[in-house]
Design a protein around this motif. Structure first.
Motif, PDB file in Angstrom:
ATOM      1  N   ILE A  53     -45.986 -13.765  95.052  1.00 20.99           N
ATOM      2  CA  ILE A  53     -46.163 -14.677  93.923  1.00 20.99           C
ATOM      3  C   ILE A  53     -47.650 -14.977  93.772  1.00 20.99           C
ATOM      4  O   ILE A  53     -48.335 -15.297  94.749  1.00 20.99           O
ATOM      5  CB  ILE A  53     -45.371 -15.978  94.126  1.00 20.99           C
ATOM      6  CG1 ILE A  53     -43.894 -15.647  94.367  1.00 20.99           C
ATOM      7  CG2 ILE A  53     -45.530 -16.882  92.910  1.00 20.99           C
ATOM      8  CD1 ILE A  53     -43.238 -14.856  93.251  1.00 20.99           C
ATOM      9  N   SER A  98     -43.714 -18.829  97.811  1.00 21.38           N
ATOM     10  CA  SER A  98     -44.223 -18.986  96.450  1.00 21.38           C
ATOM     11  C   SER A  98     -45.481 -19.831  96.485  1.00 21.38           C
ATOM     12  O   SER A  98     -45.751 -20.534  97.465  1.00 21.38           O
ATOM     13  CB  SER A  98     -43.159 -19.644  95.561  1.00 21.38           C
ATOM     14  OG  SER A  98     -43.577 -19.669  94.207  1.00 21.38           O
ATOM     15  N   SER A 145     -38.881 -20.473  94.887  1.00 21.59           N
ATOM     16  CA  SER A 145     -39.906 -20.627  93.852  1.00 21.59           C
ATOM     17  C   SER A 145     -40.509 -22.036  93.838  1.00 21.59           C
ATOM     18  O   SER A 145     -39.830 -23.034  94.096  1.00 21.59           O
ATOM     19  CB  SER A 145     -39.268 -20.319  92.492  1.00 21.59           C
ATOM     20  OG  SER A 145     -40.117 -20.633  91.427  1.00 21.59           O
ATOM     21  N   PHE A 215     -35.360 -19.532  90.975  1.00 20.17           N
ATOM     22  CA  PHE A 215     -36.658 -19.608  90.294  1.00 20.17           C
ATOM     23  C   PHE A 215     -36.684 -20.845  89.404  1.00 20.17           C
ATOM     24  O   PHE A 215     -35.663 -21.238  88.835  1.00 20.17           O
ATOM     25  CB  PHE A 215     -36.896 -18.353  89.448  1.00 20.17           C
ATOM     26  CG  PHE A 215     -38.343 -17.982  89.311  1.00 20.17           C
ATOM     27  CD1 PHE A 215     -38.924 -17.045  90.146  1.00 20.17           C
ATOM     28  CD2 PHE A 215     -39.147 -18.592  88.356  1.00 20.17           C
ATOM     29  CE1 PHE A 215     -40.263 -16.705  90.030  1.00 20.17           C
ATOM     30  CE2 PHE A 215     -40.481 -18.263  88.230  1.00 20.17           C
ATOM     31  CZ  PHE A 215     -41.048 -17.317  89.073  1.00 20.17           C
ATOM     32  N   ASP A 217     -39.234 -23.218  86.441  1.00 17.05           N
ATOM     33  CA  ASP A 217     -40.392 -23.262  85.548  1.00 17.05           C
ATOM     34  C   ASP A 217     -40.291 -24.512  84.681  1.00 17.05           C
ATOM     35  O   ASP A 217     -39.192 -24.980  84.359  1.00 17.05           O
ATOM     36  CB  ASP A 217     -40.460 -22.011  84.672  1.00 17.05           C
ATOM     37  CG  ASP A 217     -41.793 -21.886  83.945  1.00 17.05           C
ATOM     38  OD1 ASP A 217     -42.838 -22.108  84.592  1.00 17.05           O
ATOM     39  OD2 ASP A 217     -41.796 -21.578  82.741  1.00 17.05           O
ATOM     40  N   ASP A 279     -33.243 -13.428  87.884  1.00 19.20           N
ATOM     41  CA  ASP A 279     -34.191 -13.813  88.938  1.00 19.20           C
ATOM     42  C   ASP A 279     -35.251 -14.729  88.321  1.00 19.20           C
ATOM     43  O   ASP A 279     -35.047 -15.916  88.161  1.00 19.20           O
ATOM     44  CB  ASP A 279     -34.813 -12.567  89.561  1.00 19.20           C
ATOM     45  CG  ASP A 279     -35.668 -12.867  90.783  1.00 19.20           C
ATOM     46  OD1 ASP A 279     -36.169 -13.990  90.901  1.00 19.20           O
ATOM     47  OD2 ASP A 279     -35.860 -11.971  91.612  1.00 19.20           O
ATOM     48  N   SER A 280     -36.365 -14.151  87.919  1.00 18.27           N
ATOM     49  CA  SER A 280     -37.464 -14.952  87.369  1.00 18.27           C
ATOM     50  C   SER A 280     -37.097 -15.502  85.994  1.00 18.27           C
ATOM     51  O   SER A 280     -36.351 -14.886  85.232  1.00 18.27           O
ATOM     52  CB  SER A 280     -38.723 -14.098  87.273  1.00 18.27           C
ATOM     53  OG  SER A 280     -39.789 -14.825  86.717  1.00 18.27           O
ATOM     54  N   LYS A 282     -39.058 -17.911  82.656  1.00 20.18           N
ATOM     55  CA  LYS A 282     -40.244 -18.581  82.120  1.00 20.18           C
ATOM     56  C   LYS A 282     -39.923 -19.135  80.730  1.00 20.18           C
ATOM     57  O   LYS A 282     -39.285 -18.467  79.916  1.00 20.18           O
ATOM     58  CB  LYS A 282     -41.425 -17.601  82.009  1.00 20.18           C
ATOM     59  CG  LYS A 282     -41.994 -17.141  83.343  1.00 20.18           C
ATOM     60  CD  LYS A 282     -42.800 -18.217  84.028  1.00 20.18           C
ATOM     61  CE  LYS A 282     -43.450 -17.686  85.303  1.00 20.18           C
ATOM     62  NZ  LYS A 282     -44.283 -18.715  85.972  1.00 20.18           N
ATOM     63  N   THR A 291     -35.326 -14.637  80.798  1.00 21.61           N
ATOM     64  CA  THR A 291     -34.939 -14.312  82.168  1.00 21.61           C
ATOM     65  C   THR A 291     -35.061 -12.819  82.420  1.00 21.61           C
ATOM     66  O   THR A 291     -34.788 -12.000  81.538  1.00 21.61           O
ATOM     67  CB  THR A 291     -33.483 -14.728  82.459  1.00 21.61           C
ATOM     68  OG1 THR A 291     -32.599 -14.009  81.591  1.00 21.61           O
ATOM     69  CG2 THR A 291     -33.294 -16.231  82.266  1.00 21.61           C
ATOM     70  N   GLU A 344     -37.533  -7.897  87.580  1.00 19.31           N
ATOM     71  CA  GLU A 344     -37.547  -9.030  88.509  1.00 19.31           C
ATOM     72  C   GLU A 344     -38.455 -10.165  88.060  1.00 19.31           C
ATOM     73  O   GLU A 344     -38.139 -11.335  88.257  1.00 19.31           O
ATOM     74  CB  GLU A 344     -37.988  -8.567  89.902  1.00 19.31           C
ATOM     75  CG  GLU A 344     -37.987  -9.686  90.925  1.00 19.31           C
ATOM     76  CD  GLU A 344     -38.241  -9.202  92.334  1.00 19.31           C
ATOM     77  OE1 GLU A 344     -37.910  -9.933  93.275  1.00 19.31           O
ATOM     78  OE2 GLU A 344     -38.772  -8.085  92.491  1.00 19.31           O
ATOM     79  N   GLY A 345     -39.581  -9.840  87.485  1.00 20.16           N
ATOM     80  CA  GLY A 345     -40.554 -10.871  87.156  1.00 20.16           C
ATOM     81  C   GLY A 345     -40.757 -11.047  85.670  1.00 20.16           C
ATOM     82  O   GLY A 345     -40.517 -10.127  84.873  1.00 20.16           O
ATOM     83  N   SER A 391     -44.571 -10.470  90.754  1.00 16.90           N
ATOM     84  CA  SER A 391     -44.878 -11.565  89.831  1.00 16.90           C
ATOM     85  C   SER A 391     -46.138 -11.219  89.053  1.00 16.90           C
ATOM     86  O   SER A 391     -46.832 -10.252  89.356  1.00 16.90           O
ATOM     87  CB  SER A 391     -45.086 -12.878  90.601  1.00 16.90           C
ATOM     88  OG  SER A 391     -46.281 -12.823  91.373  1.00 16.90           O
TER      89      SER A 391
END
Length: 723
Positions: A53, A98, A145, A215, A217, A279-280, A282, A291, A344-345, A391
């Motif tokens: 990360i 993270s 995370s 994760f 955010d 997973d990730s 934002k 996602t 993944e990211g 990431s």
């Protein structure tokens, strides 16, 4: 020669030029930083490291990344983004999972768990000035995370308390349950006594009593989006109160025209419906988030999804993202039976008036760049990410994107973990340099592991390539239109025996026979019962002639055999990669086979001396009065020294019978390929394996991407000028 480009060529060209036709600005890689440069003084250079990360300081001049194997945080000085420098390493006596950054501090989650059933961890803050630890909070579980709110009032940590995947086949539940923690921040440091613990049990239909937050955010309203990957669930939490505002299933995605079998061949005829298991995640704005649907135990939708915080699916990529991966030559066939390219990211960045969405594919080692439109995002380009991007972070004030790539292949003598830096500018996209058009079914042609190259003697810019034994169940000849940038793979001709895919081949060389057919050189391997041989195929790809190596030669065979083939009149010349048992050290054979007399002969070619590892031949092609030969070492990145093109005069080729004393030819250096291999600002690959000169005298070279297996998947295809 076979070549039938049509409407699907236009699709490929549209994909290749998307950034140029719609938006003048594109991203290009400007630098790569290998983690080994941040090893503490006195460390063994073979020490495993990782860049997982990554975060950036507010001034955009420094980066900090978590390094789990090394047990700490690495810092990188990017004042000059094109020349990153080591910024030091801080050991944290635990496993950092993270990292996030405030104006004055670095916040890291540290896993200190004794076991899966006794998870523990801490949140530590370090000063950005001197990298010393200021505060440490007991998290009460194993963190994953970490995220800081935009106003720096809060820090949120997903406490995953991950399961043991070897216990009951990884099935849930496996207590203790995970949860979410929220701390208020004062001057960038967590106030440990004011931790809020957010219970997340009872929400998901999958493993309701064993949530595993993955994760987190923040949006600008201090709402936290939390993915519960194994539970296939998403929650929205109010950071101030610690209450769950909304939660909903991540749902599933229907995938069509995908490959679901790990079988050393491409077959994109399957369909499946898979849980997204994101997973990730934002936020794009205060209402929407994206996602990366990597999947874990039961899912993996091979793409990404844009949600509204009320649970509505605004956009689902379905199979489209993976199809773009395929066209770029990065599809990881070894992952077909699992989760394909495994996004993944995710990273988000607002550059000027445009908001960009970056999707990181862990297994394909690619970054998909999209422009947010409020609805379906607009595809812009694919970026080479380095191996296994975990990431990314954006620095819009400096027009920068940075990826952290976790894979360290020191045990396999491969590339080391690294961080890559990209810049947004008005320059043309430098990558990909070759890609495929769509076939008649609307699918991009699957390709990879290009290992030999030949040119159409009559049509400038028309080339042919073969793949090697990574695709042992689908040996293929690819037709390439090199008049475009990027070059376009326009057709794939399967190599067959009796109408079925030919087996026991390791194709490393290809030559035109002058009559619409091909000569192919196959590198043998006695342990795998793959013979050293030459094959002729007709215009349909069918093998109609086999020329086995003579017994007198095979008596001294080694695994490193034929790496290139070319025809001169009635003679086939074959480059053997390395010395066999009957060769003096430093001398390797160029074999000759007379098509009329059926006689074998050979000369010796003198190799450069390896500084590290070995040196061998990887291609041979005839042009005018010379043979052009690629000589390379097996080293990559900073250790790569020999990636060179030589020529040998045809007048100097006087083959002697196999078993006799062979004459040694003289060679002349023509070109050093290392500047070409450095041109994309990544690490230097070891396998430059294809070279051809077209009808106009224009030379081309290509690298082998090893089928994206322990490789970044990058294929460099470039012009080597006129010779």
């Amino acid at each position: 020669m076979f070549n039938h480009p049509g409407k699907h060529t236009l699709i490929a060209l549209a994909l290749a030029s998307a950034a140029m036709t719609t938006h003048a600005d594109t991203f290009n890689r400007i630098a790569t930083f290998a983690n080994i440069h941040n090893l503490p003084a006195g460390s063994d250079v073979a020490t495993e490291t990782s860049a997982e990360i990554i975060a950036a300081t507010q001034d955009g001049k420094s980066l900090v990344y978590s390094d789990s194997p090394l047990g700490g945080l690495g810092f990188i000085d990017i004042k000059n983004a094109s020349m990153p420098k080591p910024g030091g390493f801080v050991s944290l006596n635990g496993e950092p999972t993270s990292v996030a950054v405030t104006a004055t501090t670095v916040l890291a989650g540290i896993n200190t768990s004794e076991s899966y059933i006794k998870p523990s961890g801490k949140l530590v803050s370090l000063s950005l000035n001197d990298h010393k630890i200021i505060a440490s909070c007991d998290l009460g579980g194993q963190p994953d995370s970490v995220a800081v709110s935009k106003d720096e009032k809060y820090v949120a940590i997903a406490i995953e308390n991950e399961r043991d995947e070897d216990l009951n086949d990884g099935a849930l539940p496996q207590l203790p349950a995970g949860f979410l923690t929220i701390y208020p921040l004062e001057n960038g440091n967590p106030v440990c006594s004011k931790m809020k613990k957010v219970n997340m049990t009872g929400m998901a239909t999958i493993g309701a009593d064993d949530p595993e937050p993955e994760f987190v955010d923040f949006n600008e309203n201090n709402e936290i989006v939390v993915t519960l990957q194994e539970n296939n669930h998403i929650a929205i939490v109010n950071a101030e109160t610690g209450t769950v505002i909304n939660h909903f299933s991540a749902g599933s995605a229907k995938l069509t025209m995908i490959d679901t079998k790990k079988d050393k061949a491409f077959d994109f005829s399957q369909s499946q419906t898979r849980l997204r298991e994101p997973d990730s995640v934002k936020w794009i704005d205060n209402d929407r988030f994206v996602t990366a649907n990597e999947g874990d135990f039961q899912g993996g939708a091979r793409g990404f999804t844009i949600f509204h915080k009320n649970g509505e699916v605004i956009y689902e990529s379905g199979s489209d993202f993976e199809h773009k991966v395929i066209a770029t030559g990065h599809y990881p066939d070894k992952r077909s039976g699992k989760k394909g390219n495994e996004p993944e990211g995710v990273a988000i960045g607002k550059f000027g008036k445009e908001t960009y969405i970056f999707i990181l594919s862990e297994r394909a080692s690619l970054i998909g760049v999209y422009r947010d439109t409020g609805k379906a995002p607009e595809f812009i380009q694919m970026l080479p990410s380095g191996i296994a991007p975990e990431s990314a972070v954006t620095i819009p004030s400096r027009n920068l994107l940075i990826s952290a790539n976790e894979k360290d292949l020191i045990e396999d003598k491969g590339p080391r973990a690294h961080v890559m830096i990209y810049e947004l500018s008005d320059k043309t996209a430098a990558y990909p340099q070759i890609m495929s058009q769509h076939d008649d079914k609307g699918m991009p042609i699957g390709w990879g592991a290009l290992s030999g190259l030949a040119a159409d003697p009559k049509k400038a810019g028309h080339l042919f390539a073969v793949n090697d034994s990574f695709y042992a169940n689908q040996p293929t000849i690819f037709s390439i239109d090199a008049t475009h940038k990027p070059a376009i793979i326009t057709e794939a001709l399967k190599v067959t025996r009796n109408g079925k895919p030919a087996k026991k081949l390791d194709l490393e060389g290809i030559s035109i026979d002058g009559d619409n057919g091909f000569w192919l050189a196959s590198e043998g391997n006695a342990k795998k019962k793959v013979p050293h041989a030459i094959y002729h195929v007709d215009t349909q790809g069918e093998i109609d002639q086999t020329i086995d190596f003579p017994k007198s030669l095979l008596a001294h065979q080694k695994r490193f055999g034929a790496e290139g083939i070319t025809q001169v009149g009635d003679t086939l010349w074959v480059a053997i990669q390395r010395e066999w048992a009957d060769d003096p050290k430093g001398l390797v054979k160029l074999l000759s086979y007379d098509l009329k007399t059926k006689q074998w002969g050979a000369v010796h070619y003198p190799l450069e001396k390896a500084q590290t590892g070995w040196v061998g031949l990887s291609e041979v092609t005839a042009y005018n009065d010379s043979l052009y030969i690629i000589e390379r070492d097996n080293q990559l990145d900073e250790n790569a020294k020999i990636k060179q093109l030589y020529k040998v005069s045809l007048d100097d080729l006087k083959p002697a019978p196999i078993g006799s004393t062979l004459p040694i030819v003289k060679k002349e250096l023509v070109k050093n390929f290392i500047p070409n291999l450095k041109s994309l600002n990544g690490y230097v690959t070891d396998k430059i394996e294809g070279f051809a000169i077209d009808a106009s005298g224009h030379a081309y070279a290509v690298t082998d991407n090893d089928g994206v297996d322990d490789s970044s998947g990058e294929t460099l295809f470039f012009s080597a000028g006129k010779l």
